[in-house]
Design an enzyme around this catalytic site. Structure first.
Site, PDB file in Angstrom:
ATOM      1  N   LYS A 136      -1.236 -13.272  49.491  1.00 23.48           N
ATOM      2  CA  LYS A 136      -2.114 -13.720  48.413  1.00 23.48           C
ATOM      3  C   LYS A 136      -3.181 -14.667  48.946  1.00 23.48           C
ATOM      4  CE  LYS A 136      -2.210 -16.089  43.954  1.00 23.48           C
ATOM      5  NZ  LYS A 136      -1.450 -16.558  42.776  1.00 23.48           N
ATOM      6  N   HIS A 279      -4.538  32.190  51.016  1.00 21.10           N
ATOM      7  CA  HIS A 279      -4.261  31.634  49.688  1.00 21.10           C
ATOM      8  C   HIS A 279      -2.772  31.349  49.509  1.00 21.10           C
ATOM      9  CE1 HIS A 279      -8.404  32.365  48.852  1.00 21.10           C
ATOM     10  NE2 HIS A 279      -8.281  33.685  48.921  1.00 21.10           N
TER      11      HIS A 279
END
Length: 516
Positions: A136, A279
């Site tokens: 932090k 595909h």
């Protein structure tokens, strides 16, 4: 930022610890430490100061409380602003500039099957708290959770005496990701149990998964969609997420899907094999004495569909295979590696993506995920495989040795074809593939229509049961002589009778391979 003067070093993973601490000591950094870390550093002749000495408070509750103290968290959270500095001075709190912490091995403890109380004791409290405080306050504090970052951090301290802000921000992000994953592991473990210490469900009540972004992609499945590629933290070294792109344009979303399909299919085989994907469906596959011969046979299945395809081979690519690959326009090739002669041949195909995975291992079962509207479907990956030799003969005629080999080959390919899936094959080569149709008999018809090689004497795999005899009649009309399928239809007797009537051998595996 002021020079690094004080560091907390407390790690479970001791890799690189002594080297880092020696580097910090060279710069006169005071090292605060606890327990096993302090003992290891002391054994290496590196001076440390006990956290309890620094805070003036002893470790209590069997070591559960060591670092949860205002002098620790105040030293981490105090910002470099006059008000905070004045308050810290009034409280006798010194700045802590660097936190090197990795956490109790909770995941590893659970993985080894430790009893519930041991798992609970390996839930780290002080470690995550320090990491969060340090992360932090990255504007002043550097936080390191990964031994792989020690070298870079020490190099910056060697050069300037401090850790650059950009590095502190990068390390803070890594720390928060680390604690998030750690808490996710704990939540998954606890919510997998109905009762304290009870039997664990494979699917926990809370599923927290974490991936790291490997790269952004030009677009998604279509140009109007955005996309990115993420890697799992525990991805195997030979996985697609860890593979190296040796040549060619950047991979697209569709490239990655097709590469994954090709790679998974090629992994089904021990002998040299080649698979061509279009595909996400195999349009050609073969095994042979070497990879080049396997690719040549795979391409024979459907040369038209091979154009623009994706190729996977389970052997290194040599010059002979490279020359064959160069004959057809391909999007990508994935293989364990490429020798120097192959790289030279393929260098002329500048847009061809060459993907190297390194040696192929046997991947452990993993979860398969698929998003749906408002949710996520999760299942174990389809790692199952019933070899043709283990399947049950249900017709009057058993398959010949060649038919049995062809059935096993076709069955392994059918597992990777979209449902409804039909695969005609010889013992080492696909002949016709029908994929993704709404009725099984239509898949048979498409496989027959696509076949470029003679169908007489081929064997056929069906990913799921035949609901009617029409599919059996259609493949028999095309010249097939044997079938492998899961069985389980209410009309199995009718289908078996049809096979007997047409002189076919049929095997039931008892395992289906739907692929939606």
């Amino acid at each position: 930022m002021p020079k690094v003067q004080r560091a907390i070093v407390s790690v479970s993973d001791k890799r690189g610890l002594v080297e880092l601490a020696r580097g910090l000591s060279r710069h006169g950094v005071e090292i605060l430490s606890t327990g096993g870390t302090a003992r290891e550093l002391g054994g290496a002749g590196i001076a440390t100061r006990a956290i309890s000495d620094y805070t003036g408070a002893p470790e209590i509750l069997d070591g559960r409380v060591k670092t949860l103290h205002p002098k620790v968290h105040g030293g981490l959270l105090g910002r470099p602003i006059p008000a905070h500095e004045a308050e810290m001075a009034r409280q006798g709190i010194d700045r802590i500039d660097l936190v090197v912490v990795n956490l109790y091995p909770f995941r590893e403890t659970v993985a080894k099957g430790a009893p519930f109380p041991e798992a609970i004791e390996n839930i780290d409290i002080g470690g995550p708290s320090m990491l969060r405080s340090a992360a932090k306050n990255f504007e002043r504090v550097a936080v390191v959770v990964d031994p792989d970052d020690y070298g870079a951090v020490l190099a910056e301290i060697d050069a300037t005496g401090e850790v650059a802000r950009a590095t502190r921000f990068r390390l803070a992000k890594k720390a928060f990701s680390h604690t998030a994953a750690y808490d996710g592991d704990i939540a998954a473990y606890l919510t997998s149990m109905a009762d304290e210490g009870g039997e664990r469900d494979a699917f926990p009540g809370v599923l927290t998964l974490q991936w790291s972004k490997r790269t952004g992609l030009r677009y998604g499945e279509n140009p109007h969609q955005t996309a990115a590629f993420y890697a799992a933290a525990d991805a195997a070294p030979d996985s697609l997420a860890r593979a190296e792109i040796l040549q060619g344009k950047e991979l697209s979303y569709n490239n990655i899907l097709d590469l994954d399909a090709a790679y998974a299919c090629a992994r089904e085989f021990e002998p040299p094999a080649a698979v061509i994907i279009k595909h996400t469906n195999p349009c050609g596959a073969a095994t042979a004495a070497d990879a080049a011969a396997a690719y040549r046979k795979a391409r024979e299945t459907d040369p038209t569909s091979a154009f623009g395809g994706i190729v996977a081979t389970n052997r290194p690519v040599d010059a002979e295979l490279a020359r064959l690959l160069s004959e057809t326009f391909l999007e990508c090739v994935i293989a364990p590696r490429y020798d120097a002669a192959a790289r030279e041949v393929l260098a002329a195909k500048k847009n061809l993506r060459l993907v190297a995975t390194g040696p192929w291992g046997r991947a452990a079962p993993a979860l398969a995920l698929r998003s749906v509207s408002g949710g996520l479907l999760v299942q174990t990956a389809d790692q199952g495989m019933v070899a043709a030799g283990e399947a049950r003969v249900v017709t009057k005629r058993a398959p010949t040795a060649d038919e049995l080999t062809a059935l096993d080959f076709a069955w392994r390919i059918a597992k990777h074809v979209k449902s409804n899936a039909i695969v005609f094959a010889r013992p080492d080569q696909t002949v016709g593939v029908g994929a993704g149709q709404m009725s099984r008999v239509d898949s048979v018809k498409i496989a027959v229509a696509k076949a470029q090689l003679p169908l007489a004497g081929t064997s056929v795999a069906s990913d799921a049961f035949f609901p009617f005899r029409d599919g059996v009649d259609a493949l028999a009309d095309a010249g097939a002589t044997a079938i492998i399928q899961p069985g389980g239809s209410v009309r199995d007797a009718e289908v078996i009778a049809a096979a007997d009537e047409r002189g076919l051998a049929m095997l039931f595996t008892g395992m289906r391979h739907f692929r939606h």
